[in-house]
Motif scaffolding. Structure first.
Motif, PDB file in Angstrom:
ATOM      1  N   GLU A  49       0.823  -1.207   0.000  1.00  0.00           N
ATOM      2  CA  GLU A  49       0.000   0.000   0.000  1.00  0.00           C
ATOM      3  C   GLU A  49       0.859   1.261   0.000  1.00  0.00           C
ATOM      4  O   GLU A  49       0.346   2.364   0.211  1.00  0.00           O
ATOM      5  CB  GLU A  49      -0.934   0.002   1.215  1.00  0.00           C
ATOM      6  N   CYS A  50       2.157   1.114  -0.251  1.00  0.00           N
ATOM      7  CA  CYS A  50       3.071   2.258  -0.307  1.00  0.00           C
ATOM      8  C   CYS A  50       3.099   2.812  -1.726  1.00  0.00           C
ATOM      9  O   CYS A  50       3.375   2.076  -2.688  1.00  0.00           O
ATOM     10  CB  CYS A  50       4.473   1.843   0.135  1.00  0.00           C
ATOM     11  N   GLY A  51       2.832   4.098  -1.885  1.00  0.00           N
ATOM     12  CA  GLY A  51       2.790   4.708  -3.207  1.00  0.00           C
ATOM     13  C   GLY A  51       4.101   4.599  -3.958  1.00  0.00           C
ATOM     14  O   GLY A  51       4.112   4.464  -5.193  1.00  0.00           O
ATOM     15  N   TRP A  52       5.231   4.648  -3.251  1.00  0.00           N
ATOM     16  CA  TRP A  52       6.533   4.596  -3.926  1.00  0.00           C
ATOM     17  C   TRP A  52       6.841   3.185  -4.424  1.00  0.00           C
ATOM     18  O   TRP A  52       7.440   3.024  -5.490  1.00  0.00           O
ATOM     19  CB  TRP A  52       7.629   5.079  -2.981  1.00  0.00           C
ATOM     20  N   ILE A  53       6.442   2.170  -3.684  1.00  0.00           N
ATOM     21  CA  ILE A  53       6.617   0.793  -4.143  1.00  0.00           C
ATOM     22  C   ILE A  53       5.690   0.530  -5.330  1.00  0.00           C
ATOM     23  O   ILE A  53       6.076  -0.137  -6.301  1.00  0.00           O
ATOM     24  CB  ILE A  53       6.347  -0.185  -2.988  1.00  0.00           C
ATOM     25  N   GLN A  54       4.484   1.059  -5.272  1.00  0.00           N
ATOM     26  CA  GLN A  54       3.579   0.946  -6.419  1.00  0.00           C
ATOM     27  C   GLN A  54       4.142   1.677  -7.630  1.00  0.00           C
ATOM     28  O   GLN A  54       4.033   1.197  -8.772  1.00  0.00           O
ATOM     29  CB  GLN A  54       2.209   1.511  -6.043  1.00  0.00           C
ATOM     30  N   ALA A  55       4.777   2.827  -7.401  1.00  0.00           N
ATOM     31  CA  ALA A  55       5.315   3.621  -8.512  1.00  0.00           C
ATOM     32  C   ALA A  55       6.487   2.914  -9.188  1.00  0.00           C
ATOM     33  O   ALA A  55       6.586   2.890 -10.423  1.00  0.00           O
ATOM     34  CB  ALA A  55       5.746   5.000  -8.003  1.00  0.00           C
ATOM     35  N   ILE A  56       7.397   2.349  -8.401  1.00  0.00           N
ATOM     36  CA  ILE A  56       8.535   1.659  -9.009  1.00  0.00           C
ATOM     37  C   ILE A  56       8.052   0.420  -9.758  1.00  0.00           C
ATOM     38  O   ILE A  56       8.606   0.049 -10.797  1.00  0.00           O
ATOM     39  CB  ILE A  56       9.600   1.319  -7.944  1.00  0.00           C
ATOM     40  N   SER A  57       6.990  -0.222  -9.262  1.00  0.00           N
ATOM     41  CA  SER A  57       6.412  -1.380  -9.950  1.00  0.00           C
ATOM     42  C   SER A  57       5.744  -0.953 -11.251  1.00  0.00           C
ATOM     43  O   SER A  57       5.860  -1.641 -12.275  1.00  0.00           O
ATOM     44  CB  SER A  57       5.402  -2.086  -9.040  1.00  0.00           C
ATOM     45  N   GLU A  73       1.327  10.736 -15.683  1.00  0.00           N
ATOM     46  CA  GLU A  73       0.306  11.167 -14.732  1.00  0.00           C
ATOM     47  C   GLU A  73       0.077  10.107 -13.662  1.00  0.00           C
ATOM     48  O   GLU A  73      -0.137  10.431 -12.488  1.00  0.00           O
ATOM     49  CB  GLU A  73      -1.006  11.473 -15.473  1.00  0.00           C
ATOM     50  N   VAL A  74       0.116   8.838 -14.057  1.00  0.00           N
ATOM     51  CA  VAL A  74      -0.026   7.769 -13.068  1.00  0.00           C
ATOM     52  C   VAL A  74       1.145   7.799 -12.095  1.00  0.00           C
ATOM     53  O   VAL A  74       0.973   7.688 -10.869  1.00  0.00           O
ATOM     54  CB  VAL A  74      -0.125   6.396 -13.757  1.00  0.00           C
ATOM     55  N   MET A  75       2.365   7.954 -12.629  1.00  0.00           N
ATOM     56  CA  MET A  75       3.535   8.035 -11.756  1.00  0.00           C
ATOM     57  C   MET A  75       3.407   9.204 -10.782  1.00  0.00           C
ATOM     58  O   MET A  75       3.731   9.085  -9.591  1.00  0.00           O
ATOM     59  CB  MET A  75       4.799   8.183 -12.600  1.00  0.00           C
ATOM     60  N   LYS A  76       2.928  10.329 -11.270  1.00  0.00           N
ATOM     61  CA  LYS A  76       2.766  11.498 -10.403  1.00  0.00           C
ATOM     62  C   LYS A  76       1.721  11.259  -9.325  1.00  0.00           C
ATOM     63  O   LYS A  76       1.899  11.679  -8.170  1.00  0.00           O
ATOM     64  CB  LYS A  76       2.386  12.719 -11.255  1.00  0.00           C
ATOM     65  N   SER A  77       0.619  10.593  -9.676  1.00  0.00           N
ATOM     66  CA  SER A  77      -0.443  10.374  -8.691  1.00  0.00           C
ATOM     67  C   SER A  77       0.007   9.419  -7.593  1.00  0.00           C
ATOM     68  O   SER A  77      -0.318   9.615  -6.414  1.00  0.00           O
ATOM     69  CB  SER A  77      -1.700   9.843  -9.382  1.00  0.00           C
ATOM     70  N   LEU A  78       0.775   8.381  -7.948  1.00  0.00           N
ATOM     71  CA  LEU A  78       1.291   7.447  -6.938  1.00  0.00           C
ATOM     72  C   LEU A  78       2.325   8.134  -6.050  1.00  0.00           C
ATOM     73  O   LEU A  78       2.327   7.960  -4.818  1.00  0.00           O
ATOM     74  CB  LEU A  78       1.895   6.226  -7.618  1.00  0.00           C
ATOM     75  N   ALA A  79       3.204   8.932  -6.661  1.00  0.00           N
ATOM     76  CA  ALA A  79       4.208   9.654  -5.883  1.00  0.00           C
ATOM     77  C   ALA A  79       3.558  10.721  -5.008  1.00  0.00           C
ATOM     78  O   ALA A  79       4.004  10.966  -3.879  1.00  0.00           O
ATOM     79  CB  ALA A  79       5.237  10.283  -6.822  1.00  0.00           C
ATOM     80  N   ILE A 137      17.049   8.413 -16.841  1.00  0.00           N
ATOM     81  CA  ILE A 137      16.997   7.887 -15.488  1.00  0.00           C
ATOM     82  C   ILE A 137      15.757   8.433 -14.778  1.00  0.00           C
ATOM     83  O   ILE A 137      15.496   9.638 -14.795  1.00  0.00           O
ATOM     84  CB  ILE A 137      18.260   8.241 -14.687  1.00  0.00           C
ATOM     85  N   LEU A 138      15.012   7.531 -14.148  1.00  0.00           N
ATOM     86  CA  LEU A 138      13.838   7.913 -13.366  1.00  0.00           C
ATOM     87  C   LEU A 138      14.221   7.974 -11.897  1.00  0.00           C
ATOM     88  O   LEU A 138      14.705   6.991 -11.330  1.00  0.00           O
ATOM     89  CB  LEU A 138      12.714   6.901 -13.571  1.00  0.00           C
ATOM     90  N   SER A 139      14.017   9.115 -11.269  1.00  0.00           N
ATOM     91  CA  SER A 139      14.281   9.276  -9.849  1.00  0.00           C
ATOM     92  C   SER A 139      13.047   9.888  -9.198  1.00  0.00           C
ATOM     93  O   SER A 139      11.961   9.936  -9.806  1.00  0.00           O
ATOM     94  CB  SER A 139      15.523  10.141  -9.622  1.00  0.00           C
ATOM     95  N   CYS A 140      13.189  10.373  -7.986  1.00  0.00           N
ATOM     96  CA  CYS A 140      12.030  10.930  -7.289  1.00  0.00           C
ATOM     97  C   CYS A 140      12.488  11.864  -6.181  1.00  0.00           C
ATOM     98  O   CYS A 140      13.659  11.885  -5.795  1.00  0.00           O
ATOM     99  CB  CYS A 140      11.161   9.812  -6.713  1.00  0.00           C
ATOM    100  N   PHE A 141      11.545  12.622  -5.681  1.00  0.00           N
ATOM    101  CA  PHE A 141      11.766  13.531  -4.556  1.00  0.00           C
ATOM    102  C   PHE A 141      10.635  13.325  -3.561  1.00  0.00           C
ATOM    103  O   PHE A 141       9.468  13.220  -3.939  1.00  0.00           O
ATOM    104  CB  PHE A 141      11.775  14.985  -5.027  1.00  0.00           C
ATOM    105  N   VAL A 142      10.949  13.256  -2.265  1.00  0.00           N
ATOM    106  CA  VAL A 142       9.939  13.109  -1.223  1.00  0.00           C
ATOM    107  C   VAL A 142      10.103  14.237  -0.211  1.00  0.00           C
ATOM    108  O   VAL A 142      11.224  14.647   0.118  1.00  0.00           O
ATOM    109  CB  VAL A 142      10.053  11.734  -0.525  1.00  0.00           C
ATOM    110  N   ASN A 143       8.995  14.765   0.257  1.00  0.00           N
ATOM    111  CA  ASN A 143       9.034  15.817   1.267  1.00  0.00           C
ATOM    112  C   ASN A 143       9.442  15.225   2.612  1.00  0.00           C
ATOM    113  O   ASN A 143       8.769  14.333   3.142  1.00  0.00           O
ATOM    114  CB  ASN A 143       7.654  16.469   1.393  1.00  0.00           C
ATOM    115  N   ALA A 144      10.529  15.726   3.134  1.00  0.00           N
ATOM    116  CA  ALA A 144      11.031  15.271   4.430  1.00  0.00           C
ATOM    117  C   ALA A 144      12.107  16.244   4.889  1.00  0.00           C
ATOM    118  O   ALA A 144      12.724  16.933   4.072  1.00  0.00           O
ATOM    119  CB  ALA A 144      11.608  13.849   4.328  1.00  0.00           C
TER     120      ALA A 144
END
Length: 631
Positions: A244-252, A307-313, A326-333
């Protein structure tokens, strides 16, 4: 509130110990601080200041849009394949429907719930928004008035499926064992219609299913990934797990789901793991899990993949980032600065925006989320407002933002969507985009890394501030690395993570509306004959909508008394027998109460009042009915 603050404290502590980004330690080691600014570099900065509002970065892009609808049972044979993530409601797309049997009394429907199977589970069936159970589980019969009327059989979408969805009644035409629907979570329903019967369906009821969606690749459960532990492998979907983690869903989703002997991609992007910045996604997943941020909902194969990648992230508290291939990401923290940008590190013309546009610089957001309490509809939560920003602006500036993959379980407050909205508000107040052409030693920094701008007058308003890398460009000809940056205010993190969501109001409630007391309305006791063992009541001669009279047993506690069947009095002046022969036995005192009824909504009974059996005709003027007020 205490739980939210505890989570916020844990996340701040975790983030403080994490160097930002997966490959930034090398860059941090190369950094030098305290170098004096040269006149040439200072003039380059001063001459290059620009508003730069037309420069778009990934972190100021429009919010994601996906077209999945969870609650509508649709019948479009050309519809795209749905993909279900997390625990959510599934509406079903009808792909087969035929009438069969004598006089076409059976209607059989096959619905696809999700592609990219198998999904993890189908846990509940709903009919007209009410949960129902089938004898034998999800492959069984549902009885209406004691008669078999609805049959159901389900599959999770294994590839290949061992058997097809065999009908449990009748023989639908053109539905054979060759129709296995391998790779699709699906359900077969048969409904019986019998116009000449006493118990029959008159129309097709609306169905929905609650389930747990597609399986995902989790690097943290992959022992071949540094730090991972477990059998999960990115190129073997049979080892994938439910998440149920959005980032694991996104990488999948980035890897995609492949099925069949030739491993054909049936959903997702289809990227090789070498093209994905896995450490960045692992870091983001750990932060989202610590915050208890979850992702769930429906997308389709027709939705734009970015758009799907953005919604999961977005559900995970960040955004995807692209570095060329290369696909990477940014998380608020919360971030710890791992380097300094000195004045002499700037080797070209800089562009610095000291604020985002007024339109984007809001001080409040009304977030839309999916609410289980509202039967999985998208509803607005309470507006999240930063009072300090509003005081600075002198007026309220809010907008509505949809978070399509953010859900709130039944009975809980939508804290996750409130926290994500708070981050969006705070990020909209940061200065940016800031574009600085730098020396090649900044090549090791990536999106999400935190740096510090040297406290030098040439940097203007960003001097001495922390900044976040949002984009990196390499120019080989000029031996230049251009970093796009955004300022970072540490105080926003505890504020955002401490937000508590306000759920949308319930508008479809079965709770009776409030009643208010009106002047007493007389109900006359006309017969309490012990010989005939009956109790009768005469209604008033004035018009009335309906009174229900309740009788209890020989007890002074009406709530604990065994009641005689309530009787509805709905005709003025009519005598009604409210306790019949056989119900009044061996008791000389009964207790009764009355309730007013309007539109099938009854008030609480008013009483108890005692009545002596065998005392003859007695008028009890204290019997009082309650009438619903306009409130």
């Amino acid at each position: 509130m205490a739980k939210v603050l505890k989570i916020a404290a844990v996340v701040v502590a975790i983030a403080a110990a994490i160097p930002s980004g997966g490959t930034s330690l090398l860059g941090a080691g190369l950094m030098s601080a305290g170098i004096a600014a040269t006149a040439t570099a200072a003039s380059a900065i001063a001459g290059g200041l620009a508003i730069g509002l037309n420069l778009a970065t990934s972190l100021t892009a429009k919010k994601p849009k996906v077209s999945g609808v969870q609650t509508s049972w649709s019948a479009d044979p050309d519809a795209a394949i749905p993909i279900i993530f997390g625990r959510t409601l599934m509406s079903g797309d009808i792909r087969y429907r035929k009438q069969h049997g004598s006089k076409n009394k059976w209607d059989t429907i096959v619905s696809v719930l999700s592609g990219c199977g198998p999904i993890h589970a189908i846990t509940q069936t709903y009919m007209e928004k009410e949960p129902i159970s089938f004898s034998g589980g999800l492959a069984g019969v549902y009885k209406i008035d004691g008669h078999d009327r609805i049959w159901q059989r389900t599959q999770l979408g294994a590839c290949p499926e061992p058997s097809y969805l065999a009908p449990m009644v009748g023989t639908p035409p053109q539905w054979t064992p060759a129709h296995k629907l391998s790779g699709y979570a699906a359900v077969l329903n048969s409904f019986e219609y019998d116009a000449s019967g006493d118990h029959t369906l008159t129309s097709t009821p609306r169905f929905n299913w609650l389930g747990e969606g597609v399986l995902c690749y989790d690097p943290r459960l992959d022992s071949s990934y540094p730090g991972g532990s477990g059998p999960c492998r990115w190129d073997d979907p049979s080892t994938w797990v439910y998440s149920e983690c959005g980032w694991i869903q996104a990488i999948s989703f980035a890897i995609g789901w492949h099925q069949g002997p030739e491993s054909v991609r049936v959903g997702g992007v289809g990227m090789n793991i070498a093209a994905i910045d896995v450490p960045a996604y692992v870091e983001a997943a750990n932060i989202a899990d610590a915050n208890e941020w979850k992702s769930g909902g429906r997308v389709t194969t027709a939705d734009d993949k970015w758009e799907v990648m953005k919604s999961l992230a977005q559900a995970g508290g960040g955004e995807p980032i692209r570095y060329g291939a290369i696909l990477s990401c940014f998380v608020n923290a919360p971030r710890v600065s791992i380097g300094t940008i000195g004045i002499d590190d700037v080797i070209g013309q800089a562009s610095i925006s000291t604020a985002q546009s007024v339109r984007d610089r809001v001080n409040g957001i009304t977030p839309r989320y999916t609410s289980e309490d509202h039967f999985w509809e998208q509803v607005p939560a309470g507006t999240v407002v930063n009072t300090d920003y509003r005081a600075t602006d002198g007026r309220e500036r809010t907008k509505m933002v949809a978070y399509p993959m953010v859900q709130c379980p039944a009975g809980e407050t939508p804290d996750q969507v409130a926290q994500l909205a708070a981050y969006d508000i705070a990020n909209a107040r940061e200065a940016g985009p800031i574009m600085l052409p730098l020396k090649l030693r900044f090549l090791g920094y990536r999106g999400g890394d935190c740096l510090t701008i040297e406290d030098h007058p040439a940097f203007g308003q960003i001097a001495g501030k922390d900044v976040i890398v949002t984009k990196r460009q390499i120019e080989p000809n000029g031996a230049t690395v251009t970093l796009t940056l955004r300022t970072e205010t540490p105080a926003k993190h505890p504020w955002a993570l401490s937000r508590v969501g306000v759920p949308a109001p319930m508008t479809d409630s079965t709770t009776p509306v409030p009643f208010s007391m009106e002047p007493p309305t007389l109900l006359t006791l006309v017969d309490t004959d012990a010989d005939s063992a009956t109790i009768s009541v005469r209604a008033p001669t004035t018009p009335l909508l309906g009174y229900t009279v309740f009788f209890g047993g020989d007890s002074d506690d009406f709530g604990d008394a065994a009641p005689i069947t309530p009787r509805l009095i709905d005709a003025p002046g009519k005598v009604w027998t409210v306790a019949e022969d056989g119900q009044v036995t061996g008791v000389t005192r009964y207790y009764w109460a009355v309730a007013y009824t309007d539109d099938d909504i009854a008030s609480d009974p008013v009483g108890p009042l005692a009545v002596e059996i065998g005392t003859g005709m007695v008028a009890l003027s204290s019997i009082m009915a309650v009438k619903r007020s306009d409130a």
